[in-house]
Motif scaffolding. Structure first.
Motif, PDB file in Angstrom:
ATOM      1  N   THR A 167       0.850  -1.179   0.000  1.00 52.92           N
ATOM      2  CA  THR A 167       0.000   0.000   0.000  1.00 52.92           C
ATOM      3  C   THR A 167       0.889   1.233   0.000  1.00 52.92           C
ATOM      4  O   THR A 167       1.916   1.247   0.687  1.00 52.92           O
ATOM      5  CB  THR A 167      -0.895   0.028   1.259  1.00 52.92           C
ATOM      6  N   PHE A 168       0.494   2.248  -0.736  1.00 50.80           N
ATOM      7  CA  PHE A 168       1.206   3.523  -0.776  1.00 50.80           C
ATOM      8  C   PHE A 168       0.228   4.616  -0.394  1.00 50.80           C
ATOM      9  O   PHE A 168      -0.901   4.649  -0.883  1.00 50.80           O
ATOM     10  CB  PHE A 168       1.731   3.781  -2.196  1.00 50.80           C
ATOM     11  N   HIS A 169       0.658   5.503   0.489  1.00 48.98           N
ATOM     12  CA  HIS A 169      -0.195   6.622   0.876  1.00 48.98           C
ATOM     13  C   HIS A 169       0.680   7.858   1.033  1.00 48.98           C
ATOM     14  O   HIS A 169       1.756   7.797   1.627  1.00 48.98           O
ATOM     15  CB  HIS A 169      -0.913   6.313   2.193  1.00 48.98           C
ATOM     16  N   GLN A 170       0.227   8.973   0.497  1.00 42.56           N
ATOM     17  CA  GLN A 170       0.972  10.236   0.586  1.00 42.56           C
ATOM     18  C   GLN A 170       0.060  11.327   1.115  1.00 42.56           C
ATOM     19  O   GLN A 170      -1.097  11.435   0.710  1.00 42.56           O
ATOM     20  CB  GLN A 170       1.494  10.635  -0.789  1.00 42.56           C
ATOM     21  N   THR A 171       0.576  12.130   2.038  1.00 47.06           N
ATOM     22  CA  THR A 171      -0.137  13.306   2.527  1.00 47.06           C
ATOM     23  C   THR A 171       0.735  14.525   2.217  1.00 47.06           C
ATOM     24  O   THR A 171       1.757  14.405   1.549  1.00 47.06           O
ATOM     25  CB  THR A 171      -0.406  13.228   4.041  1.00 47.06           C
TER      26      THR A 171
END
Length: 170
Positions: free
Chosen positions: A113-117
């Motif tokens: 999973t990849f998540h960017q904020t």
């Protein structure tokens, strides 16, 4: 080079141009002299809650997983985000892929999973062995905090450590 896929879509509603992640760049470990002590304390915190015989087997495995990266190279490319620890092979995650299953070096299935904020990138890798969460977080324009967390049903609690990096070579 391993290929990791993603859950979700990073570039929803954006044009085809590439937007750099906030953590992109070359980062160098700070306070390297105290780093091993931090990792040893994290491993000890988890190992001390294990049965004595299990601890003897688990400690070397945990120490291997709690590795020190003296330099991170992080970059957004045309269709993927890439991270590289020291001179190891770079790891990549496509920016627009959905949750995807791939095979690890030992043929186990790995889900990623990849998540960017606005100020952070998280990469989560999961297999039957457990879950590893890598978080690169901008504290300010020149300071990056890297946190790794290992979770497994075989561990009495998560193994977590945090290290600080800057753009300036020590």
């Amino acid at each position: 080079m391993k290929k990791w896929m993603v859950t979700g879509s990073l570039l929803i509603g954006l044009s085809s141009s590439v937007f750099a992640a906030p953590v992109d760049g070359q980062w160098y470990l700070q306070d390297a002299g105290s780093t091993q002590a931090k990792l040893d304390a994290a491993v000890d915190s988890v190992a001390k809650e294990m049965n004595f015989f299990v601890r003897m087997i688990a400690r070397p495995i945990l120490e291997k997983e709690a590795r020190i990266c003296h330099q991170w190279q992080l970059s957004t490319q045309a269709k993927q985000w890439q991270w590289q620890c020291d001179t190891e092979a770079a790891e990549t995650i496509p920016l627009n892929a959905n949750r995807f299953k791939t095979q690890g070096d030992d043929d186990r299935e790995i889900f990623s999973t990849f998540h960017q904020t606005a100020n952070e990138v998280d990469v989560i890798l999961e297999s039957e062995r457990g879950k590893r969460t890598n978080t690169w977080k901008m504290l300010d324009a020149n300071t990056l905090e890297y946190t790794a967390t290992l979770e497994s049903e075989k561990l009495p609690k998560p193994l977590t450590w945090t290290l600080t990096y800057t753009h300036t070579k020590p």
